[in-house]
Design a protein around this motif. Structure first.
Motif, PDB file in Angstrom:
ATOM      1  N   ARG A  46       6.123 -32.757  10.881  1.00 51.70           N
ATOM      2  CA  ARG A  46       5.555 -34.098  11.074  1.00 51.70           C
ATOM      3  C   ARG A  46       6.502 -34.971  11.895  1.00 51.70           C
ATOM      4  O   ARG A  46       6.089 -35.627  12.863  1.00 51.70           O
ATOM      5  CB  ARG A  46       5.277 -34.741   9.720  1.00 51.70           C
ATOM      6  CG  ARG A  46       4.758 -36.172   9.798  1.00 51.70           C
ATOM      7  CD  ARG A  46       4.452 -36.743   8.417  1.00 51.70           C
ATOM      8  NE  ARG A  46       5.517 -36.598   7.448  1.00 51.70           N
ATOM      9  CZ  ARG A  46       6.584 -37.390   7.363  1.00 51.70           C
ATOM     10  NH1 ARG A  46       6.745 -38.389   8.215  1.00 51.70           N
ATOM     11  NH2 ARG A  46       7.506 -37.192   6.441  1.00 51.70           N
ATOM     12  N   LEU A  47       7.779 -34.964  11.532  1.00 54.84           N
ATOM     13  CA  LEU A  47       8.753 -35.806  12.233  1.00 54.84           C
ATOM     14  C   LEU A  47       9.026 -35.300  13.649  1.00 54.84           C
ATOM     15  O   LEU A  47       9.105 -36.099  14.590  1.00 54.84           O
ATOM     16  CB  LEU A  47      10.050 -35.880  11.428  1.00 54.84           C
ATOM     17  CG  LEU A  47       9.950 -36.615  10.096  1.00 54.84           C
ATOM     18  CD1 LEU A  47      11.242 -36.453   9.296  1.00 54.84           C
ATOM     19  CD2 LEU A  47       9.617 -38.086  10.311  1.00 54.84           C
ATOM     20  N   PHE A  48       9.180 -33.999  13.802  1.00 53.40           N
ATOM     21  CA  PHE A  48       9.434 -33.441  15.135  1.00 53.40           C
ATOM     22  C   PHE A  48       8.282 -33.780  16.081  1.00 53.40           C
ATOM     23  O   PHE A  48       8.499 -34.166  17.227  1.00 53.40           O
ATOM     24  CB  PHE A  48       9.605 -31.924  15.084  1.00 53.40           C
ATOM     25  CG  PHE A  48      10.888 -31.445  14.466  1.00 53.40           C
ATOM     26  CD1 PHE A  48      12.032 -32.228  14.413  1.00 53.40           C
ATOM     27  CD2 PHE A  48      10.960 -30.166  13.922  1.00 53.40           C
ATOM     28  CE1 PHE A  48      13.215 -31.763  13.849  1.00 53.40           C
ATOM     29  CE2 PHE A  48      12.134 -29.692  13.358  1.00 53.40           C
ATOM     30  CZ  PHE A  48      13.262 -30.489  13.326  1.00 53.40           C
ATOM     31  N   TYR A  49       7.060 -33.625  15.604  1.00 56.49           N
ATOM     32  CA  TYR A  49       5.902 -33.868  16.463  1.00 56.49           C
ATOM     33  C   TYR A  49       5.760 -35.352  16.795  1.00 56.49           C
ATOM     34  O   TYR A  49       5.483 -35.715  17.939  1.00 56.49           O
ATOM     35  CB  TYR A  49       4.622 -33.341  15.819  1.00 56.49           C
ATOM     36  CG  TYR A  49       3.426 -33.480  16.725  1.00 56.49           C
ATOM     37  CD1 TYR A  49       3.318 -32.723  17.888  1.00 56.49           C
ATOM     38  CD2 TYR A  49       2.422 -34.389  16.442  1.00 56.49           C
ATOM     39  CE1 TYR A  49       2.237 -32.858  18.737  1.00 56.49           C
ATOM     40  CE2 TYR A  49       1.326 -34.537  17.289  1.00 56.49           C
ATOM     41  CZ  TYR A  49       1.239 -33.768  18.430  1.00 56.49           C
ATOM     42  OH  TYR A  49       0.169 -33.925  19.278  1.00 56.49           O
ATOM     43  N   SER A  50       5.973 -36.203  15.824  1.00 57.46           N
ATOM     44  CA  SER A  50       5.738 -37.630  16.072  1.00 57.46           C
ATOM     45  C   SER A  50       6.906 -38.333  16.750  1.00 57.46           C
ATOM     46  O   SER A  50       6.701 -39.319  17.458  1.00 57.46           O
ATOM     47  CB  SER A  50       5.388 -38.346  14.763  1.00 57.46           C
ATOM     48  OG  SER A  50       6.473 -38.329  13.873  1.00 57.46           O
ATOM     49  N   GLU A  51       8.140 -37.820  16.558  1.00 55.27           N
ATOM     50  CA  GLU A  51       9.307 -38.551  17.075  1.00 55.27           C
ATOM     51  C   GLU A  51      10.185 -37.767  18.035  1.00 55.27           C
ATOM     52  O   GLU A  51      11.054 -38.340  18.678  1.00 55.27           O
ATOM     53  CB  GLU A  51      10.141 -39.054  15.893  1.00 55.27           C
ATOM     54  CG  GLU A  51       9.372 -40.018  15.006  1.00 55.27           C
ATOM     55  CD  GLU A  51      10.195 -40.520  13.841  1.00 55.27           C
ATOM     56  OE1 GLU A  51      11.446 -40.558  13.944  1.00 55.27           O
ATOM     57  OE2 GLU A  51       9.577 -40.884  12.822  1.00 55.27           O
ATOM     58  N   GLY A  52      10.024 -36.466  18.094  1.00 58.01           N
ATOM     59  CA  GLY A  52      10.831 -35.648  18.992  1.00 58.01           C
ATOM     60  C   GLY A  52      11.816 -34.778  18.236  1.00 58.01           C
ATOM     61  O   GLY A  52      12.214 -35.088  17.109  1.00 58.01           O
ATOM     62  N   LEU A  53      12.210 -33.693  18.852  1.00 60.23           N
ATOM     63  CA  LEU A  53      13.077 -32.705  18.207  1.00 60.23           C
ATOM     64  C   LEU A  53      14.516 -33.197  18.088  1.00 60.23           C
ATOM     65  O   LEU A  53      15.134 -33.062  17.035  1.00 60.23           O
ATOM     66  CB  LEU A  53      13.027 -31.382  18.972  1.00 60.23           C
ATOM     67  CG  LEU A  53      11.632 -30.780  19.152  1.00 60.23           C
ATOM     68  CD1 LEU A  53      11.697 -29.543  20.035  1.00 60.23           C
ATOM     69  CD2 LEU A  53      11.007 -30.468  17.811  1.00 60.23           C
ATOM     70  N   VAL A  80      13.463 -25.937  13.870  1.00 60.68           N
ATOM     71  CA  VAL A  80      12.668 -26.207  15.071  1.00 60.68           C
ATOM     72  C   VAL A  80      11.855 -24.962  15.435  1.00 60.68           C
ATOM     73  O   VAL A  80      10.652 -25.057  15.740  1.00 60.68           O
ATOM     74  CB  VAL A  80      13.560 -26.651  16.252  1.00 60.68           C
ATOM     75  CG1 VAL A  80      12.782 -26.672  17.554  1.00 60.68           C
ATOM     76  CG2 VAL A  80      14.184 -28.012  15.979  1.00 60.68           C
ATOM     77  N   LEU A  81      12.470 -23.804  15.381  1.00 60.10           N
ATOM     78  CA  LEU A  81      11.762 -22.566  15.702  1.00 60.10           C
ATOM     79  C   LEU A  81      10.640 -22.290  14.707  1.00 60.10           C
ATOM     80  O   LEU A  81       9.557 -21.826  15.093  1.00 60.10           O
ATOM     81  CB  LEU A  81      12.738 -21.387  15.762  1.00 60.10           C
ATOM     82  CG  LEU A  81      13.694 -21.408  16.958  1.00 60.10           C
ATOM     83  CD1 LEU A  81      14.802 -20.380  16.776  1.00 60.10           C
ATOM     84  CD2 LEU A  81      12.931 -21.169  18.254  1.00 60.10           C
ATOM     85  N   ALA A  82      10.868 -22.595  13.441  1.00 64.57           N
ATOM     86  CA  ALA A  82       9.822 -22.419  12.424  1.00 64.57           C
ATOM     87  C   ALA A  82       8.664 -23.387  12.687  1.00 64.57           C
ATOM     88  O   ALA A  82       7.487 -23.026  12.531  1.00 64.57           O
ATOM     89  CB  ALA A  82      10.393 -22.620  11.029  1.00 64.57           C
ATOM     90  N   TYR A  83       8.988 -24.615  13.075  1.00 64.78           N
ATOM     91  CA  TYR A  83       7.961 -25.606  13.436  1.00 64.78           C
ATOM     92  C   TYR A  83       7.106 -25.087  14.587  1.00 64.78           C
ATOM     93  O   TYR A  83       5.870 -25.139  14.535  1.00 64.78           O
ATOM     94  CB  TYR A  83       8.653 -26.927  13.788  1.00 64.78           C
ATOM     95  CG  TYR A  83       7.919 -27.832  14.736  1.00 64.78           C
ATOM     96  CD1 TYR A  83       6.721 -28.439  14.372  1.00 64.78           C
ATOM     97  CD2 TYR A  83       8.443 -28.114  15.998  1.00 64.78           C
ATOM     98  CE1 TYR A  83       6.064 -29.303  15.253  1.00 64.78           C
ATOM     99  CE2 TYR A  83       7.797 -28.971  16.872  1.00 64.78           C
ATOM    100  CZ  TYR A  83       6.603 -29.557  16.498  1.00 64.78           C
ATOM    101  OH  TYR A  83       5.961 -30.398  17.359  1.00 64.78           O
ATOM    102  N   LEU A  84       7.744 -24.552  15.623  1.00 62.03           N
ATOM    103  CA  LEU A  84       6.994 -24.028  16.760  1.00 62.03           C
ATOM    104  C   LEU A  84       6.192 -22.784  16.372  1.00 62.03           C
ATOM    105  O   LEU A  84       5.066 -22.595  16.854  1.00 62.03           O
ATOM    106  CB  LEU A  84       7.932 -23.717  17.923  1.00 62.03           C
ATOM    107  CG  LEU A  84       8.547 -24.940  18.597  1.00 62.03           C
ATOM    108  CD1 LEU A  84       9.560 -24.515  19.650  1.00 62.03           C
ATOM    109  CD2 LEU A  84       7.473 -25.835  19.206  1.00 62.03           C
ATOM    110  N   ALA A  85       6.740 -21.965  15.489  1.00 61.66           N
ATOM    111  CA  ALA A  85       6.000 -20.783  15.022  1.00 61.66           C
ATOM    112  C   ALA A  85       4.735 -21.203  14.277  1.00 61.66           C
ATOM    113  O   ALA A  85       3.671 -20.581  14.430  1.00 61.66           O
ATOM    114  CB  ALA A  85       6.884 -19.912  14.134  1.00 61.66           C
TER     115      ALA A  85
END
Length: 184
Positions: free
Chosen positions: A14-21, A51-56
């Motif tokens: 949620r945070l990575f997508y809305s605010e950046g990695l 980050v890799l798990a988020y992209l997976a």
């Protein structure tokens, strides 16, 4: 998956997508997920693995959506339309913040970095998938049309962040119809 891992990954996603990695720190993820640093390290070697798990997970969701749309399609051309309709619907979501993979590529530009490689792997799967779908429509070679479809998708994803996504989605659907008409 453990509840703690699910909370970590869900919060990070949620945070990575809305605010950046790069802008989201591990401490914030831990606080919002309500887990300890030790718990995080039991599940992930560090932020990069998160980050890799988020992209997976984003890749898995995209594949599922494409497969479901293709399975429900009436014919081969409708399968291509279904993929385009899914993209148009995605950019129209209120929480839409662009393509997770294009965003990640912008933050991890080094082509040798594992995050960038994950982005390239996803994009190759998507290109291969739409090219294979297009090959089932008409007799012309589908590689060029597959590349066009991916560029249309990329453009729609970028434009959907910058302006009203409704007309952008409509334009994407019209352009995909043009590709299908040209294929016969």
């Amino acid at each position: 998956m453990s509840d703690a891992r699910n909370r970590l990954l869900g919060t990070a996603s949620r945070l990575f997508y809305s605010e950046g990695l790069h802008s989201v720190g591990v401490d914030r993820i831990l606080a919002e997920a309500k887990v300890t640093r030790a718990t995080m390290y039991r599940h992930f070697a560090g932020k990069e693995d998160l980050v890799l798990a988020y992209l997976a997970e984003a890749d898995k969701a995209t594949r599922h959506n494409v497969e479901a749309g293709v399975a429900a399609a009436a014919d081969d051309a409708d399968a291509v339309r279904s993929v385009a309709r899914g993209i148009a619907a995605h950019i129209r979501l209120e929480e839409f913040r662009g393509c997770a993979f294009l965003n990640a590529a912008a933050e991890y530009a080094d082509p040798d970095h594992p995050v960038h490689k994950a982005v390239l792997a996803h994009r190759q799967w998507f290109l291969d998938t739409v090219t294979a779908l297009l090959a089932r429509v008409g007799d012309a070679p589908a590689e060029r049309d597959g590349r066009h479809f991916v560029m249309l998708r990329d453009g729609a994803m970028a434009a959907g962040c910058l302006s009203d996504p409704g007309p952008i989605g409509d334009t994407l659907l019209e352009a995909v119809e043009g590709i299908l008409r040209a294929r016969g």
